[in-house]
Write an enzyme that holds these catalytic residues in place. Sequence first.
Site, PDB file in Angstrom:
ATOM      1  N   ILE A  18       0.859  -1.189   0.000  1.00 20.61           N
ATOM      2  CA  ILE A  18       0.000   0.000   0.000  1.00 20.61           C
ATOM      3  C   ILE A  18       0.893   1.236   0.000  1.00 20.61           C
ATOM      4  O   ILE A  18       1.800   1.365   0.829  1.00 20.61           O
ATOM      5  CB  ILE A  18      -0.933   0.010   1.225  1.00 20.61           C
ATOM      6  CG1 ILE A  18      -1.839  -1.236   1.198  1.00 20.61           C
ATOM      7  CG2 ILE A  18      -1.786   1.291   1.242  1.00 20.61           C
ATOM      8  CD1 ILE A  18      -2.765  -1.384   2.378  1.00 20.61           C
TER       9      ILE A  18
ATOM     10  N   HIS B 181       9.157   3.944  -1.189  1.00 19.37           N
ATOM     11  CA  HIS B 181       9.354   2.522  -0.827  1.00 19.37           C
ATOM     12  C   HIS B 181       8.434   1.628  -1.654  1.00 19.37           C
ATOM     13  O   HIS B 181       8.834   0.604  -2.198  1.00 19.37           O
ATOM     14  CB  HIS B 181       9.065   2.391   0.671  1.00 19.37           C
ATOM     15  CG  HIS B 181       9.581   1.149   1.286  1.00 19.37           C
ATOM     16  ND1 HIS B 181       8.874   0.453   2.228  1.00 19.37           N
ATOM     17  CD2 HIS B 181      10.741   0.461   1.117  1.00 19.37           C
ATOM     18  CE1 HIS B 181       9.566  -0.603   2.605  1.00 19.37           C
ATOM     19  NE2 HIS B 181      10.703  -0.628   1.954  1.00 19.37           N
TER      20      HIS B 181
HETATM   21  O1  LIG Z   1       6.544  -1.069   3.507  1.00 23.61           O
HETATM   22  N1  LIG Z   1       5.497  -1.553   3.182  1.00 23.61           N
HETATM   23  C1  LIG Z   1       5.216  -2.886   2.938  1.00 23.61           C
HETATM   24  C2  LIG Z   1       6.157  -3.928   3.092  1.00 23.61           C
HETATM   25  N2  LIG Z   1       7.404  -3.686   3.527  1.00 23.61           N
HETATM   26  C3  LIG Z   1       8.306  -4.705   4.023  1.00 23.61           C
HETATM   27  C4  LIG Z   1       9.122  -5.341   2.907  1.00 23.61           C
HETATM   28  O2  LIG Z   1       8.308  -6.116   2.062  1.00 23.61           O
HETATM   29  C5  LIG Z   1      10.215  -6.255   3.510  1.00 23.61           C
HETATM   30  O3  LIG Z   1       9.590  -7.275   4.254  1.00 23.61           O
HETATM   31  C6  LIG Z   1      11.192  -5.505   4.400  1.00 23.61           C
HETATM   32  O4  LIG Z   1      11.699  -4.385   3.687  1.00 23.61           O
HETATM   33  C7  LIG Z   1      12.355  -6.383   4.856  1.00 23.61           C
HETATM   34  O5  LIG Z   1      13.039  -6.889   3.753  1.00 23.61           O
HETATM   35  N3  LIG Z   1       5.819  -5.214   2.786  1.00 23.61           N
HETATM   36  C8  LIG Z   1       4.557  -5.505   2.351  1.00 23.61           C
HETATM   37  O6  LIG Z   1       4.256  -6.667   2.078  1.00 23.61           O
HETATM   38  N4  LIG Z   1       3.625  -4.504   2.196  1.00 23.61           N
HETATM   39  C9  LIG Z   1       3.904  -3.211   2.476  1.00 23.61           C
HETATM   40  O7  LIG Z   1       3.010  -2.345   2.301  1.00 23.61           O
END
Ligand SMILES: O=Nc1c(NC[C@H](O)[C@H](O)[C@H](O)CO)[nH]c(=O)[nH]c1=O
Length: 157
Positions: A85, A91
């Site tokens: 989202i 990011h």
């Molecule tokens: O930031 N938002 C989100 C997110 N961030 C974490 C990322 O996927 C990962 O797990 C970490 O960076 C560690 O590697 N992961 C999601 O599935 N949805 C999101 O909306």
Amino acid sequence: MPWAGIGKVDRKYDGTNLRVGIVHARWNSEVIEALVNGALDKLKELGVKEHNIIIESVPGSFELPTGVRMLANKVDVVIAIGVLIKGSTMHFEYISEAVSHELMKVQRFMRKPLIFGLLTCLTDEQAQARAGLTSDGHNHGSDWGAAAVEMAVKVEE
Ligand SMILES: O=Nc1c(NC[C@H](O)[C@H](O)[C@H](O)CO)[nH]c(=O)[nH]c1=O
């Protein structure tokens, strides 16, 4: 086989003998839970046995490709489910782009069908609707379950 027309499944695909993996991220857990349940309901409706379904979770969508690789040799098809989202930074864009491309590469590597269940939503409302959590929503997890059975059957024919 006469053409069934755009958007219509040309026949009922039988999942009785299929092994299916579901890899899901844990971010946005309410939406993820609805999507996974939507996929599970459809898989069972199409005959996939519960003991032939392996479910694995990963921290977030960025870890989905690795999670798919973990299951690839144990099943006939994998569904990768994540919910991204948009926030106030870039990011979202970077993860969406990276994960989409990597999932396609992983599908080529595993030489089996991989169903793309990554929701890339601009708002939480969009995500809720695509998990069937709003009155006018539709659970895309169900579509992914149907796609998994269809593709796993077709590649074996
Ligand atoms: O930031 N938002 C989100 C997110 N961030 C974490 C990322 O996927 C990962 O797990 C970490 O960076 C560690 O590697 N992961 C999601 O599935 N949805 C999101 O909306």
